[in-house]
Design an enzyme around this catalytic site. Sequence first.
Site, short mmCIF file in Angstrom:
data_model
loop_
_atom_site.label_atom_id
_atom_site.label_comp_id
_atom_site.label_asym_id
_atom_site.label_seq_id
_atom_site.Cartn_x
_atom_site.Cartn_y
_atom_site.Cartn_z
N ASP A 133 13.03 -26.86 24.32
CA ASP A 133 13.61 -25.52 24.43
C ASP A 133 15.05 -25.60 24.93
O ASP A 133 15.30 -25.80 26.12
CB ASP A 133 12.71 -24.72 25.40
CG ASP A 133 13.15 -23.28 25.58
OD1 ASP A 133 14.30 -22.96 25.25
OD2 ASP A 133 12.33 -22.48 26.06
N HIS A 174 38.69 -34.01 15.58
CA HIS A 174 37.89 -32.87 15.17
C HIS A 174 38.31 -32.40 13.78
O HIS A 174 37.49 -32.12 12.92
CB HIS A 174 38.14 -31.76 16.19
CG HIS A 174 37.06 -30.75 16.23
ND1 HIS A 174 35.81 -31.03 16.71
CD2 HIS A 174 37.03 -29.46 15.84
CE1 HIS A 174 35.07 -29.94 16.63
NE2 HIS A 174 35.78 -28.98 16.10
N LYS A 213 30.38 -27.01 28.43
CA LYS A 213 29.93 -26.78 27.04
C LYS A 213 29.92 -28.12 26.31
O LYS A 213 29.03 -28.41 25.52
CB LYS A 213 30.87 -25.77 26.37
CG LYS A 213 30.41 -25.30 24.99
CD LYS A 213 30.90 -26.18 23.85
CE LYS A 213 30.49 -25.64 22.50
NZ LYS A 213 30.87 -26.53 21.39
N GLU A 228 27.88 -29.42 14.79
CA GLU A 228 29.30 -29.56 15.16
C GLU A 228 29.84 -30.95 14.87
O GLU A 228 29.30 -31.96 15.34
CB GLU A 228 29.47 -29.22 16.65
CG GLU A 228 30.93 -29.19 17.05
CD GLU A 228 31.18 -28.69 18.46
OE1 GLU A 228 30.35 -27.92 18.99
OE2 GLU A 228 32.20 -29.09 19.04
#
Length: 425
Positions: free
Chosen positions: A279, A377, A263, A85
């Site tokens: 993990d 972004h 998030k 990202e």
Amino acid sequence: MSNLKSSRIEGLHKMPPEARLRAVAQQADLKEEYVDVLSAAASGQITLADRLVENAISSMAIPIGIATNMIVDGQEMLVPMATEESSVIAAVCNSAKRCRSTGGFKTSTSGPIMAAQIQLVGATDPENVRLKVLERFDEIKEICDTVDPLLLKFGGGFRDLDIRVIDTAEGPMTIVHIIVDTRDAMGANAVNSMAEALAPRLEEWTKARSILRILTNLADRRVVRARAVWLLDEIGGEQVRDDMLSAYYFADADPYRAATHNKGIMNGVSAVVLATGNDTRAIEAGAHAYTARDGWYRSMSRWEKDADGNLVGILEMPMAVGLIGGATKIHPTAQANLNILGVKTADALARIIVSVGLAQNFGAMRALATTGIQKGHMALHAQNVALMVGATGPEIDQVANELKSIGKVRQDIAEEILARIRSEK
Ligand code: MEV
């Protein structure tokens, strides 16, 4: 819909990876160019991929970037992050830079304690079962510690029991938690093996039947805390600080916003977890469950202003990462990344990861409370969109720059720009 005639491929798992790729390509009627892509992507990593997973045909490269400017507990750090990202790594660099003046991130931890659950059912007297198990504490300790002598040698091993009687749609169940110090291991293998070794003995002692024997990812005894202070000047003044606090109160009160806010935190956390071969799903499951521990889903982080008006951020979350076992030890890229970090213990790694999560959260909140997220972004996204429409070489920057200057980073517009550039050549 796919044209696949059958999803059965006889003996796929026994084939060498190259033959496997051929067999899959044939069955899926895959174009040769895609076979070449998968084959090239596998280069140098296929033996490892074949060792790590079943039916391996290739591997997928995720970019690794370095978060600079990090200071964790007084120590300067370069932090490798694996993420696809845009903006994630830039945001950490920027947020970490803005809190260097106050010494960066300070951390603390509850220690490397993991738990496994053994589900006991079928007893008419679940409370009695609970007591019967507690009476066997010493025997239980011995059974568990015999399972992993190496862990014992490194100072870990069985520590405690926590036994709960829970109400379920099927009636009450007795749930035995074995609490284990797993030292530098993530600990899943150790605690699962202990639970499996112990379950038959519990059945014998209690006459209840055991069904599941597995660790809990809600690692609430392996919590790591990071905090940092951002001076008003570094934030951009009182209005920005207050709007960031408002953003936090919004996330803490509304699960729709909390999901996105968290998030963002996990953008940072998972990128370091992945870069070090740990993990990501275990960490994510634990983080979200811990956040909802009071019965509702809220912000993972806490934000407040101190007596001088500066912004204080706090992130506290389970962080069950290890340095031994799993991909951490056998993936050369994970090893290389751990060497960049220079960490010698799982504890040190966990502290860095939570600090990165906090930095990420600061960056997202500040961007959202000021210019909005799209500006930064989209600058990076414009390049991706240019690539997506087939721009090559200098065309990539030309298309991306034009998209940015008109303020619309859209695929259809990128296609038009590319067509125009090519017609003008
Ligand atoms: C995007 O990946 C993450 C953010 O949405 C996080 C947030 O909204 O706080 C920017």
